[in-house]
Motif scaffolding. Sequence first.
Motif, PDB file in Angstrom:
ATOM      1  N   ALA A 127       0.836  -1.203   0.000  1.00  0.00           N
ATOM      2  CA  ALA A 127       0.000   0.000   0.000  1.00  0.00           C
ATOM      3  C   ALA A 127       0.871   1.253   0.000  1.00  0.00           C
ATOM      4  CB  ALA A 127      -0.921  -0.007   1.219  1.00  0.00           C
ATOM      5  N   ALA A 128       1.985   1.210   0.731  1.00  0.00           N
ATOM      6  CA  ALA A 128       2.910   2.342   0.760  1.00  0.00           C
ATOM      7  C   ALA A 128       3.513   2.581  -0.624  1.00  0.00           C
ATOM      8  CB  ALA A 128       4.015   2.090   1.790  1.00  0.00           C
ATOM      9  N   LEU A 129       3.842   1.492  -1.342  1.00  0.00           N
ATOM     10  CA  LEU A 129       4.360   1.633  -2.703  1.00  0.00           C
ATOM     11  C   LEU A 129       3.307   2.245  -3.633  1.00  0.00           C
ATOM     12  CD1 LEU A 129       6.362  -1.678  -3.314  1.00  0.00           C
ATOM     13  CD2 LEU A 129       7.284   0.634  -3.167  1.00  0.00           C
ATOM     14  N   PHE A 130       2.034   1.937  -3.363  1.00  0.00           N
ATOM     15  CA  PHE A 130       0.969   2.494  -4.198  1.00  0.00           C
ATOM     16  C   PHE A 130       0.926   4.020  -4.087  1.00  0.00           C
ATOM     17  CE2 PHE A 130      -3.470   3.691  -5.065  1.00  0.00           C
ATOM     18  CZ  PHE A 130      -3.593   3.178  -6.346  1.00  0.00           C
ATOM     19  N   PHE A 131       1.289   4.557  -2.911  1.00  0.00           N
ATOM     20  CA  PHE A 131       1.380   6.009  -2.785  1.00  0.00           C
ATOM     21  C   PHE A 131       2.472   6.550  -3.707  1.00  0.00           C
ATOM     22  CE2 PHE A 131      -0.556   5.300   1.531  1.00  0.00           C
ATOM     23  CZ  PHE A 131      -1.730   5.973   1.257  1.00  0.00           C
ATOM     24  N   GLY A 132       3.588   5.811  -3.840  1.00  0.00           N
ATOM     25  CA  GLY A 132       4.628   6.201  -4.786  1.00  0.00           C
ATOM     26  C   GLY A 132       4.121   6.183  -6.211  1.00  0.00           C
ATOM     27  N   PHE A 382      12.296   4.953 -15.477  1.00  0.00           N
ATOM     28  CA  PHE A 382      13.149   4.067 -14.687  1.00  0.00           C
ATOM     29  C   PHE A 382      12.603   3.910 -13.266  1.00  0.00           C
ATOM     30  CE2 PHE A 382      16.691   5.996 -17.470  1.00  0.00           C
ATOM     31  CZ  PHE A 382      16.414   5.103 -18.485  1.00  0.00           C
ATOM     32  N   ALA A 383      11.995   4.985 -12.764  1.00  0.00           N
ATOM     33  CA  ALA A 383      11.447   4.936 -11.408  1.00  0.00           C
ATOM     34  C   ALA A 383      10.067   4.300 -11.380  1.00  0.00           C
ATOM     35  CB  ALA A 383      11.376   6.348 -10.828  1.00  0.00           C
ATOM     36  N   PHE A 384       9.318   4.487 -12.457  1.00  0.00           N
ATOM     37  CA  PHE A 384       7.916   4.073 -12.484  1.00  0.00           C
ATOM     38  C   PHE A 384       7.742   2.570 -12.295  1.00  0.00           C
ATOM     39  CE2 PHE A 384       3.740   4.645 -15.057  1.00  0.00           C
ATOM     40  CZ  PHE A 384       3.027   4.665 -13.871  1.00  0.00           C
ATOM     41  N   GLY A 385       8.569   1.797 -13.000  1.00  0.00           N
ATOM     42  CA  GLY A 385       8.401   0.344 -12.987  1.00  0.00           C
ATOM     43  C   GLY A 385       8.524  -0.272 -11.610  1.00  0.00           C
ATOM     44  N   MET A 386       9.403   0.268 -10.766  1.00  0.00           N
ATOM     45  CA  MET A 386       9.625  -0.330  -9.446  1.00  0.00           C
ATOM     46  C   MET A 386       8.373  -0.234  -8.577  1.00  0.00           C
ATOM     47  SD  MET A 386      11.417  -1.944  -7.318  1.00  0.00           S
ATOM     48  CE  MET A 386      13.009  -2.001  -8.132  1.00  0.00           C
ATOM     49  N   ALA A 387       7.701   0.919  -8.607  1.00  0.00           N
ATOM     50  CA  ALA A 387       6.481   1.072  -7.815  1.00  0.00           C
ATOM     51  C   ALA A 387       5.414   0.094  -8.270  1.00  0.00           C
ATOM     52  CB  ALA A 387       5.967   2.506  -7.929  1.00  0.00           C
ATOM     53  N   VAL A 388       5.301  -0.077  -9.583  1.00  0.00           N
ATOM     54  CA  VAL A 388       4.266  -0.950 -10.140  1.00  0.00           C
ATOM     55  C   VAL A 388       4.549  -2.411  -9.814  1.00  0.00           C
ATOM     56  CG1 VAL A 388       3.198  -1.738 -12.273  1.00  0.00           C
ATOM     57  CG2 VAL A 388       3.745   0.682 -11.975  1.00  0.00           C
ATOM     58  N   THR A 389       5.777  -2.857 -10.102  1.00  0.00           N
ATOM     59  CA  THR A 389       6.095  -4.278  -9.902  1.00  0.00           C
ATOM     60  C   THR A 389       6.045  -4.657  -8.424  1.00  0.00           C
ATOM     61  OG1 THR A 389       8.455  -3.706  -9.898  1.00  0.00           O
ATOM     62  CG2 THR A 389       7.503  -4.489 -11.959  1.00  0.00           C
ATOM     63  N   GLY A 390       6.476  -3.748  -7.555  1.00  0.00           N
ATOM     64  CA  GLY A 390       6.424  -4.054  -6.125  1.00  0.00           C
ATOM     65  C   GLY A 390       5.000  -4.267  -5.648  1.00  0.00           C
ATOM     66  N   THR A 391       4.101  -3.376  -6.016  1.00  0.00           N
ATOM     67  CA  THR A 391       2.699  -3.497  -5.597  1.00  0.00           C
ATOM     68  C   THR A 391       2.043  -4.731  -6.202  1.00  0.00           C
ATOM     69  OG1 THR A 391       2.552  -1.086  -5.460  1.00  0.00           O
ATOM     70  CG2 THR A 391       0.487  -2.302  -5.501  1.00  0.00           C
ATOM     71  N   ILE A 392       2.286  -4.984  -7.491  1.00  0.00           N
ATOM     72  CA  ILE A 392       1.680  -6.138  -8.155  1.00  0.00           C
ATOM     73  C   ILE A 392       2.165  -7.442  -7.532  1.00  0.00           C
ATOM     74  CG2 ILE A 392       1.639  -7.429 -10.328  1.00  0.00           C
ATOM     75  CD1 ILE A 392       1.510  -4.784 -11.809  1.00  0.00           C
TER      76      ILE A 392
END
Length: 644
Positions: A127-132, A382-392
């Motif tokens: 959930a915290a990553l989703f804020f990112g 480059f930053a976007f993918g990490m937030a997405v993959t972590g939450t998924i």
Amino acid sequence: MAEQQVSEVSPRARVAHDTVRLAVVVGALGVVFGDIGTSPIYTIQTVFNPADPHPVPVSVDNVYGVVSLIFWSVMIVVTVTYVLLAMRVHNDGEGGIMALITLLRRWKAKQGRKAAATLAALGIFGAALFFGDSMITPAISVLSAVEGLKVVEPELERFVVPITAVIIIGLFLVQRRGSAAVGRFFGPVMILWFTAIGAAGIRGIAGHPEILRALSPTYALGFLFGHFDIAFFALAAVVLAVTGAEALYADMGHFGRPAIARGWLFLVLPACVLSYLGQGALVLADQANVSGPFFLLVPEWARWPMVVLATAATVIASQAVITGAYSVASQAAQLGYLPRLRIAHTSESTIGQIYVPWINWVLMVSVLTLVFAFRTSAALAFAFGMAVTGTITITTSLFLFLARWKFGAPAWAIGLGCVVLLGVDLLFLAANLTKLLHGAWLPLLIGLTAFTVMTTWQRGRAIVTKARRDAEGSLREFIDELHSRELTRVPGCAVFLNRGKETAPLAMRANVEHNHVLHERVVIVSIETEPVPRVAPDRRVEVDDLGYTDDGIIHVNARFGYMETPDVPAALALVDPSQTEGALDLGRARYFLSKIELQRGRSRTMAGWRKRLFVATSYITADAAEHFGLPRDRTVIMGAHIEV
């Protein structure tokens, strides 16, 4: 005669039902699909970006492999994991990672399993990553659309960042109007958007129809395993095609699974696939087109309109994650992971549509900071993918755990899910870790910061609750003590808000000890937030006479769902007069609140820096009188100090 009326009404009823269902789908298109529906603007361009620290060479085999990899990633992650599977697991219609955490907490309370507690903590980090994600999505989406100006008129490049900033400010300023109004306006816009990108894709495919072979999984597997040294790094950009999948799930409570599934399967998925195939065909025709395949796919006469339409669509993309952030923050506050926030309900008919001012302004400042710091969508990718993959990845893990241990799915199905679904997610996550020094650290930093705040608040709240319980003392003993004392009973009704019925309200205890008076009618109200979105009216209140039926003192437990705003006067109006030991004059009742002033103490309950963080976080707590719907002119606030 009756049969004739039935035959006449039934078709009308069916038409009305179909009209409502279509309206819900259109509304979902205007709010839910913006993020994932604008991914074609930048995905393929980012994969072949020469400035990437691990660039993918442009070649025929690589183009086929990338397009195939994008298609099957979308099918596995979005269609299978989210639309067909995860969205079937919900909490009374509400979806998203916080709903999964709620189900885990409820299951843990019954089973007492440590694994559930660990996964719940992992879910909080998700959930915290989703804020990112909610911060990065508006920045990269609007930037990528406005960058279309460079394709149409290269000399306009210097205006990209200022125009993006103006659009983002305008977007956050209109949030208070609510997602319902936004959805009604943007639904038709998104239908036009998906029709346009699908038509442009068909135009590209017609010029090089061989690209349709990329729909075969053999090209994706051949590229992944035959050129793993290239394909592995390409996955960090391929994942951009599935951004917005978590927003689909988080916004499920707004429109329901059927509307989202229909919108995805019948319009969004086909349009996005056609766009990816068309862009791949365009690059095969001329490798120079890789600089901006999305806008170059459109005829030259239509590029200006497409830039305008893309900008509108990316605003909608931002709307999807902003709405999701409101939902996640609201649910986190209700579950005790964030302070009580001021929440405005923006729809009288749909209770899940909310506006959270504090989250809105924090997001706006964060998004503008990202725009001015990174300045291009490629740098933000480059930053976007990490937030997405972590939450998924975390969402898939929670879903598989619940599917096995709560819903009894067979072990072989869970094993297959771990190998295919979780395996794909972990592969994407590993690829994005290679971008750690090139921007992927940003969502991790945002996620760790939000996770620290949420867990610190949960821990500090538990400490304060214990200290307050000790200061308040037993409610039953306090009531017994009142019966042994000579107190003056003054006319009127006093309502004391309390955390439960085990302890005495501090305000009530102070009123008795200092003023030596008690109202003729005393109502002690406790607010209970249940792990469900809404509570039925017949379960709203529960009354306890606290052992005496003639002293005019009762306890009322008012239940609310985590998606509801507590309204104490409205809840008390539901109490049966026969249970109140006399009529309650709620029109003139006085409401008493106990305000706690937090101070850092010397006890080793938490690290010093966490104590300071907890106290600082407490300052954003919403006004209690407003939060509980109390009339300000009849609300009395009494303070107390508690050390952390």
